[in-house]
Write an enzyme that holds these catalytic residues in place. Sequence first.
Site: not given
Ligand code: PLP
Length: 398
Positions: A61, A114, A187, A212
Amino acid sequence: MENKYHHQTLMNCDKTTATKISDPYGAVISPIYQNSLFTFENWEAIETAFNDKINNAIYTRGKNPTVALVEEKIATLAHGEKAKLLASGMAAVSAGMLHFLSANDHIITLNNIYGPSISLINDFLIPKMNIEVSYVSGTDIDEIAAKIKPNTKLIYLESPSSVVFSLQDLAKISALAKQHDIATAIDNTWATPLFQKPLNLGIDLEIHSCSKYLGGHSDIVSGILIGSEKLINAIHVREYELLGAKMAPMEAWFLLRSLRTLDLRMERHQKSALKIAQFLERHPKVAKVNYPGLTSFPQYKLAKQQMSGFSGLMSFQLKTTDLTQIKTFFNGLNLFQIGVSWGGHESLIYAPAISGLKEQNPEQFKKMAISLNDMRISIGLENVEDLIADLTESLALI
Ligand SMILES: Cc1ncc(COP(=O)(O)O)c(C=O)c1O
């Protein structure tokens, strides 16, 4: 992080990193340290390890060599000093926001980040920590400047943003934030650290969902935070270790495998996506295409200025607003599979209003400006002519 090698070499030759995984058999692939703890010769050895617990492998961890190798590769790719892998993109988003925000602080963010990142603010940070939030379009620096208050601690960006893919001018926003001693986070999942380097433009914290493109095979869920060594170490000892959303060694190893082909995959995603965006733009049944790689995209100039490439996720609006017709098109696709995520080898379609309407309150959903006829597609690695034929056939049904 200084490194004299090209990213293709960095991703494919583990001898280029400071983090080394030695193997007595000379295994060509760095082995997985699939263990929870590390043992020590004696009292003195374990006590010494605790003198620098961030950088010593004591317990998984905290630090695990397989995870650390991948962190170093991605940090170097992003031109960051250090990175921390976490269990999911949302673990990274929440650790990042919680790091910068204390009770009663103010955050400025966008209408189109998101969805679950919006929910984290509205349904968690506001009721539990009395956080104040200002949602902005992100395309107008004056609008952001006007929202700054004495308790503003974080400007949280996503460029290109979710669903509508609008951009923020990262250099201008980070300069504005610095003037007011406000932290910035982005992000950067859409562009990947290959195509956009926000840290070079002054952003403090870069966040990715590795589920992704970085993972790329739709077989892992993980996230990463990248920044200065000071910032990442501070997050490590608090939000990372104490909230405990650690990255599993096996998942990190899958990610290591994926990084070998990131460059190749992104080249194909980009090439196919542009062709499909151009096809859709010309199609009589399509009202609008949102893809920053199109020359007709309203912020194309900014896109070229701050990104070196474009990935494979876009949205388009069907001309029809009739739900039966929309469903006929959506269900009529054969190669495009129906699903929520993106960035994998497989092409996907999703209508963001399906979950948006259920997850957001009506006021927030209205701000997101998403309609039932907005289709989001993730362009995979299949043959692009096959994908265009699939879209053509399904559009002919309506
Ligand atoms: C732009 C974006 N940021 C963050 C996330 C969150 O990621 P995770 O699904 O790995 O928790 C997503 C997931 O679809 C996303 O599209």
